[in-house]
Motif scaffolding. Sequence first.
Motif, PDB file in Angstrom:
ATOM      1  N   ARG A   2     -34.228 -83.465  59.422  1.00 23.27           N
ATOM      2  CA  ARG A   2     -33.710 -84.813  59.203  1.00 23.27           C
ATOM      3  C   ARG A   2     -32.651 -85.160  60.239  1.00 23.27           C
ATOM      4  NH1 ARG A   2     -31.858 -85.868  53.318  1.00 23.27           N
ATOM      5  NH2 ARG A   2     -30.971 -87.666  54.378  1.00 23.27           N
ATOM      6  N   LYS A   6     -32.716 -88.273  62.714  1.00 22.48           N
ATOM      7  CA  LYS A   6     -31.593 -89.217  62.746  1.00 22.48           C
ATOM      8  C   LYS A   6     -31.097 -89.432  64.159  1.00 22.48           C
ATOM      9  CE  LYS A   6     -29.297 -89.372  58.310  1.00 22.48           C
ATOM     10  NZ  LYS A   6     -28.151 -88.887  57.554  1.00 22.48           N
ATOM     11  N   ILE A   9     -33.397 -91.557  66.017  1.00 23.46           N
ATOM     12  CA  ILE A   9     -33.256 -92.928  65.517  1.00 23.46           C
ATOM     13  C   ILE A   9     -32.020 -93.588  66.121  1.00 23.46           C
ATOM     14  CG2 ILE A   9     -32.800 -94.334  63.479  1.00 23.46           C
ATOM     15  CD1 ILE A   9     -34.335 -92.097  61.916  1.00 23.46           C
TER      16      ILE A   9
ATOM     17  N   MET B   1     -45.871 -86.047  63.730  1.00 26.28           N
ATOM     18  CA  MET B   1     -44.993 -86.444  62.610  1.00 26.28           C
ATOM     19  C   MET B   1     -43.818 -87.322  63.093  1.00 26.28           C
ATOM     20  SD  MET B   1     -43.818 -86.415  59.502  1.00 26.28           S
ATOM     21  CE  MET B   1     -42.250 -86.526  58.656  1.00 26.28           C
ATOM     22  N   ILE B   5     -43.155 -91.277  62.213  1.00 26.74           N
ATOM     23  CA  ILE B   5     -41.906 -91.789  61.637  1.00 26.74           C
ATOM     24  C   ILE B   5     -41.303 -92.865  62.545  1.00 26.74           C
ATOM     25  CG2 ILE B   5     -39.535 -91.197  61.042  1.00 26.74           C
ATOM     26  CD1 ILE B   5     -40.597 -88.479  60.147  1.00 26.74           C
ATOM     27  N   LEU B  12     -39.804-101.273  60.695  1.00 29.74           N
ATOM     28  CA  LEU B  12     -38.635-101.545  59.869  1.00 29.74           C
ATOM     29  C   LEU B  12     -37.548-102.247  60.680  1.00 29.74           C
ATOM     30  CD1 LEU B  12     -37.778-100.655  56.930  1.00 29.74           C
ATOM     31  CD2 LEU B  12     -36.373 -98.930  58.067  1.00 29.74           C
TER      32      LEU B  12
ATOM     33  N   MET C   1     -41.261 -87.482  51.518  1.00 27.34           N
ATOM     34  CA  MET C   1     -40.455 -87.167  52.707  1.00 27.34           C
ATOM     35  C   MET C   1     -40.207 -88.431  53.537  1.00 27.34           C
ATOM     36  SD  MET C   1     -38.972 -85.250  54.995  1.00 27.34           S
ATOM     37  CE  MET C   1     -38.649 -85.255  56.757  1.00 27.34           C
ATOM     38  N   ARG C   2     -41.258 -89.165  53.830  1.00 23.66           N
ATOM     39  CA  ARG C   2     -41.057 -90.369  54.641  1.00 23.66           C
ATOM     40  C   ARG C   2     -40.159 -91.369  53.906  1.00 23.66           C
ATOM     41  NH1 ARG C   2     -46.384 -92.900  56.699  1.00 23.66           N
ATOM     42  NH2 ARG C   2     -44.922 -94.595  57.155  1.00 23.66           N
ATOM     43  N   LEU C   4     -37.803 -90.642  51.844  1.00 20.10           N
ATOM     44  CA  LEU C   4     -36.434 -90.137  51.921  1.00 20.10           C
ATOM     45  C   LEU C   4     -35.804 -90.520  53.250  1.00 20.10           C
ATOM     46  CD1 LEU C   4     -34.732 -88.121  50.059  1.00 20.10           C
ATOM     47  CD2 LEU C   4     -35.076 -86.508  51.940  1.00 20.10           C
ATOM     48  N   ILE C   5     -36.595 -90.300  54.284  1.00 19.60           N
ATOM     49  CA  ILE C   5     -36.061 -90.622  55.605  1.00 19.60           C
ATOM     50  C   ILE C   5     -35.792 -92.112  55.724  1.00 19.60           C
ATOM     51  CG2 ILE C   5     -36.638 -90.697  58.058  1.00 19.60           C
ATOM     52  CD1 ILE C   5     -38.167 -88.087  57.619  1.00 19.60           C
ATOM     53  N   LYS C   6     -36.710 -92.897  55.251  1.00 19.63           N
ATOM     54  CA  LYS C   6     -36.522 -94.340  55.323  1.00 19.63           C
ATOM     55  C   LYS C   6     -35.229 -94.776  54.654  1.00 19.63           C
ATOM     56  CE  LYS C   6     -40.936 -96.603  55.965  1.00 19.63           C
ATOM     57  NZ  LYS C   6     -42.006 -97.334  55.271  1.00 19.63           N
ATOM     58  N   SER C   8     -32.514 -93.010  54.244  1.00 20.37           N
ATOM     59  CA  SER C   8     -31.327 -92.665  55.029  1.00 20.37           C
ATOM     60  C   SER C   8     -31.225 -93.588  56.248  1.00 20.37           C
ATOM     61  CB  SER C   8     -31.366 -91.198  55.454  1.00 20.37           C
ATOM     62  OG  SER C   8     -32.297 -91.026  56.501  1.00 20.37           O
ATOM     63  N   ILE C   9     -32.393 -93.961  56.753  1.00 20.30           N
ATOM     64  CA  ILE C   9     -32.366 -94.886  57.882  1.00 20.30           C
ATOM     65  C   ILE C   9     -31.798 -96.239  57.457  1.00 20.30           C
ATOM     66  CG2 ILE C   9     -33.819 -96.214  59.468  1.00 20.30           C
ATOM     67  CD1 ILE C   9     -35.772 -93.780  59.307  1.00 20.30           C
ATOM     68  N   CYS C  10     -32.174 -96.656  56.287  1.00 19.69           N
ATOM     69  CA  CYS C  10     -31.693 -97.943  55.806  1.00 19.69           C
ATOM     70  C   CYS C  10     -30.171 -97.968  55.724  1.00 19.69           C
ATOM     71  CB  CYS C  10     -32.281 -98.254  54.428  1.00 19.69           C
ATOM     72  SG  CYS C  10     -33.912 -98.999  54.573  1.00 19.69           S
TER      73      CYS C  10
END
Lengths: 373, 373, 373
Positions: A2, A6, A9, B1, B5, B12, C1-2, C4-6, C8-10
Amino acid sequence: MRLLIKKSICVLLVSILFGACYAGPKSKEWNDKQAMVKAMEWQEQHPIFALAPTDWTNGVYYKGVSEAFRATNDQRYLAALKTMGYRNDWKPLHRTHHADDISISYSYLFISTTRRNLVDLKPTKDWLDKHLMEANEWNGIGGESKMPTLWWWCDALFMAPPVIAYYAELTGEKKYLDAMHKYYKETYDLLFDQEEKLFARDLRYVWKGNEKDIKEENGQKVFWSRGNGWVIGGLALILEHLPADYEHRSYYEDLLKTMAARLKEIQHEDGLWRTSLLSPESYNHGEVSGSGLYTFAIAWGINNGLLDKNEYEPVVIKAWEALRTCQNDEGMVGWVQNIGDSPKPADAGSWQNYGTGAFLLAGSEMLKLQDNK
Amino acid sequence: MRLLIKKSICVLLVSILFGACYAGPKSKEWNDKQAMVKAMEWQEQHPIFALAPTDWTNGVYYKGVSEAFRATNDQRYLAALKTMGYRNDWKPLHRTHHADDISISYSYLFISTTRRNLVDLKPTKDWLDKHLMEANEWNGIGGESKMPTLWWWCDALFMAPPVIAYYAELTGEKKYLDAMHKYYKETYDLLFDQEEKLFARDLRYVWKGNEKDIKEENGQKVFWSRGNGWVIGGLALILEHLPADYEHRSYYEDLLKTMAARLKEIQHEDGLWRTSLLSPESYNHGEVSGSGLYTFAIAWGINNGLLDKNEYEPVVIKAWEALRTCQNDEGMVGWVQNIGDSPKPADAGSWQNYGTGAFLLAGSEMLKLQDNK
Amino acid sequence: MRLLIKKSICVLLVSILFGACYAGPKSKEWNDKQAMVKAMEWQEQHPIFALAPTDWTNGVYYKGVSEAFRATNDQRYLAALKTMGYRNDWKPLHRTHHADDISISYSYLFISTTRRNLVDLKPTKDWLDKHLMEANEWNGIGGESKMPTLWWWCDALFMAPPVIAYYAELTGEKKYLDAMHKYYKETYDLLFDQEEKLFARDLRYVWKGNEKDIKEENGQKVFWSRGNGWVIGGLALILEHLPADYEHRSYYEDLLKTMAARLKEIQHEDGLWRTSLLSPESYNHGEVSGSGLYTFAIAWGINNGLLDKNEYEPVVIKAWEALRTCQNDEGMVGWVQNIGDSPKPADAGSWQNYGTGAFLLAGSEMLKLQDNK
């Protein structure tokens, strides 16, 4: 894992935020109407007087604002026009021998068509009478003139004749057209180069076939981009208001067609013309005031059936797209050559109200071209 | 993967960037004070004169700016007010028989309370004397009048009476109140519909019980939203300045209460009133100038103990929230019906300075309502 | 999983969007030139007249705009200057005995150097003659004066003397310098505190050694930050225009050096001075108008060889960095003490055109300091 994501990102985000999003919507994300309004709003927030709020620079700008309102019906343009006219007391600038000083009246005439009893056209009429009908320093009435003719520099053909044609249209007084045509031809005879199909800015640039002839480094004659923009842009504005049956109408139509054909030949591949038309290498970048006026006039020619659409539409689409890139994200239109009388360079930060005016004129006809599709 | 993402992130991101972030903070993210200042700043950057900088449209707008300064103490409002007053030389517009032309003096009176020896109130006094005390085209002094009464259209009740009440308050000269009350009642007797508890815009819309009576398609009488906004908004401004012991004070209080009760009944469920009050289906969208004036007046009534808080607070909260959605992300307040004298539609892009004024008036009282909690 | 990541990205996105990106680029992301232009553009959109567009507040502001144009050559400054001068008809305000009213002429003099035959300097000359050469209420010519001296308050040393020095420079008429020096010294003798090396604002704050002496709570004399800013800022502007061989030049140079040394001692560790220089605890926050003027004057001293670079550069770098944080993301310069004549507090929302002017003056010399590196 993660954490890794991050991080990527974050990089992505930073590049996007500080790229596309950083300063709000980028000018390239605006549509044409938005780009035009932004240009006007920026210009209204940065008023600039070379001499006065009624000087030619504002005259050109508010010609653009007038046409933009005509093309979009967006009240923001009309509000700006009326505020300006009211504050100027509907007066031209004072030098009645100088074509520059009547340029602003084009917008007064336009505003007068939007509401009765609002605009005082008496100062415009008085100015025109002194300019065309009574003896003054330059018009040769009474036999004396300090200059070769009333409109002795090509810029004048944008400043005064469209106002005269518009005034004649609104009042029906043909005598103004006749006076216009007389002086227009004198200027044409003096400055139009029959070989190159372009206008010299003034007599200094007309070759007499001797050593004193002014040449570009490449040996070519000096044809100033904005100077020719004044002429062809003025032709579109004149024709907009000239009666369909006016006896000399074809004279103006033919001249517009002739110049358009020549300008098409020398358009730069990036869409914009250089400040020295036959010596692009002198200042090898696009310039907005000349290019904007060409785009306006050629698109007007297409929209009004003078120019072949298949042939000329690619010219103006390419030009307009390039003009759009000259506007920054705050609305400012850059790459405008400063006030002058011959080719000089510009840069991304060089703006002028008349450059914004040329941009609005171009955009107005491009909108109509798109509507006609 | 990671690629997958990233792709979903991109989607998004793009949707968020071009949604929430695209143009900087959205108007819905501003608090009320920010929304109000943005509205004023946008309006200052888009000055608009129907006739002149001192016309009624500016009069209404600067009433809003005055109240906004009173409610927030934000110097940006006062700076705009003083600049405007100075540039106008503290003069009303010139037609002393026409209530519209004194509307601007409300802001001059307000500015005079913020600094001594700054504002010249002589032109206001002279105007009022000619309007109320000396014979003019419309006031019937000397027996002749071209109109049924001085304030023969309901808009006038917003334009002149608040200025008169304010002037009387600052000078202590009761004779102006007496003159105001005389003409106010004449207008009321002429235009107030005792059944519908609303004002006809002018005599054309007062039914005489014959075939010529103007009807909406649904058979109802025509009651114009903004027209009634002028009346009830004017009542709040009058009462703001009327002495607590003024003998006819209850007349104005009762009228405000009567109209508020009726307006509550016909508020649309989305919070905003339609331009034709009894024929909402004619132009079925909220309109800002009328709705803003109602919100202002009803909130003023709550804040000043005339209207029951439990009963009326939901009305104005709903209205104000809806008004806020009529402002775009640049600060412009849209959905304002154009200048007119009867119900007509508006749209998101139709703005007017008096619409901004109504928005500021509404916001000012809403801030006080929130403070009173 | 995706998912969850989304999520945290938000969170990440929201915090970034509403932090760094929320309102477009933050003021701290601008470079110095951008920050200065933004300050000017914001101020132009918020004109403010304490008395008139030619009052001292605008005089100070346009001194800043003039220096900003000199330092950057950005046409936006010059456009604003010329528009202002044109609208003011190149006139100072009318009280010829009051130094405040000539402050605006500094910008007229500057504009006159950018284009011939544009600026009318006659009103400035006439004003100066009446101020310095003919009897008026305050100058003591003819023996009578209502005041201890013409420039009886320290602010005056910023308002009039730089205009006089500039006018003398452009005309070559030394008599104006002599008159300036006479009155300058009188003010110095009256208000300069030889112990503290600072100026009292006026005679009220000069201790006479009795009970009536005005003291801060901590027992110190009252030295007003902006008041001393007027003096040292004025010194830099005077010296900018004083001939190198002027007989009293060293008098002004020495005074600037003396004050700079003292101000260095009492600079707050956050870079900004407090409104009460010797009682920082009275209002314990930085204030922009005083601090901006100090930064300007000290940087000018470094740039012109009067002050040691190693010693003073850290002072102005620290001050300028702190001044930059007083500008908000719309360009507004806050933390400016309101109009007054003694120390009072400011806050993030308190702006004034003269504060913007001080900011521009400071920035202009900081740019030159950076260029000199």
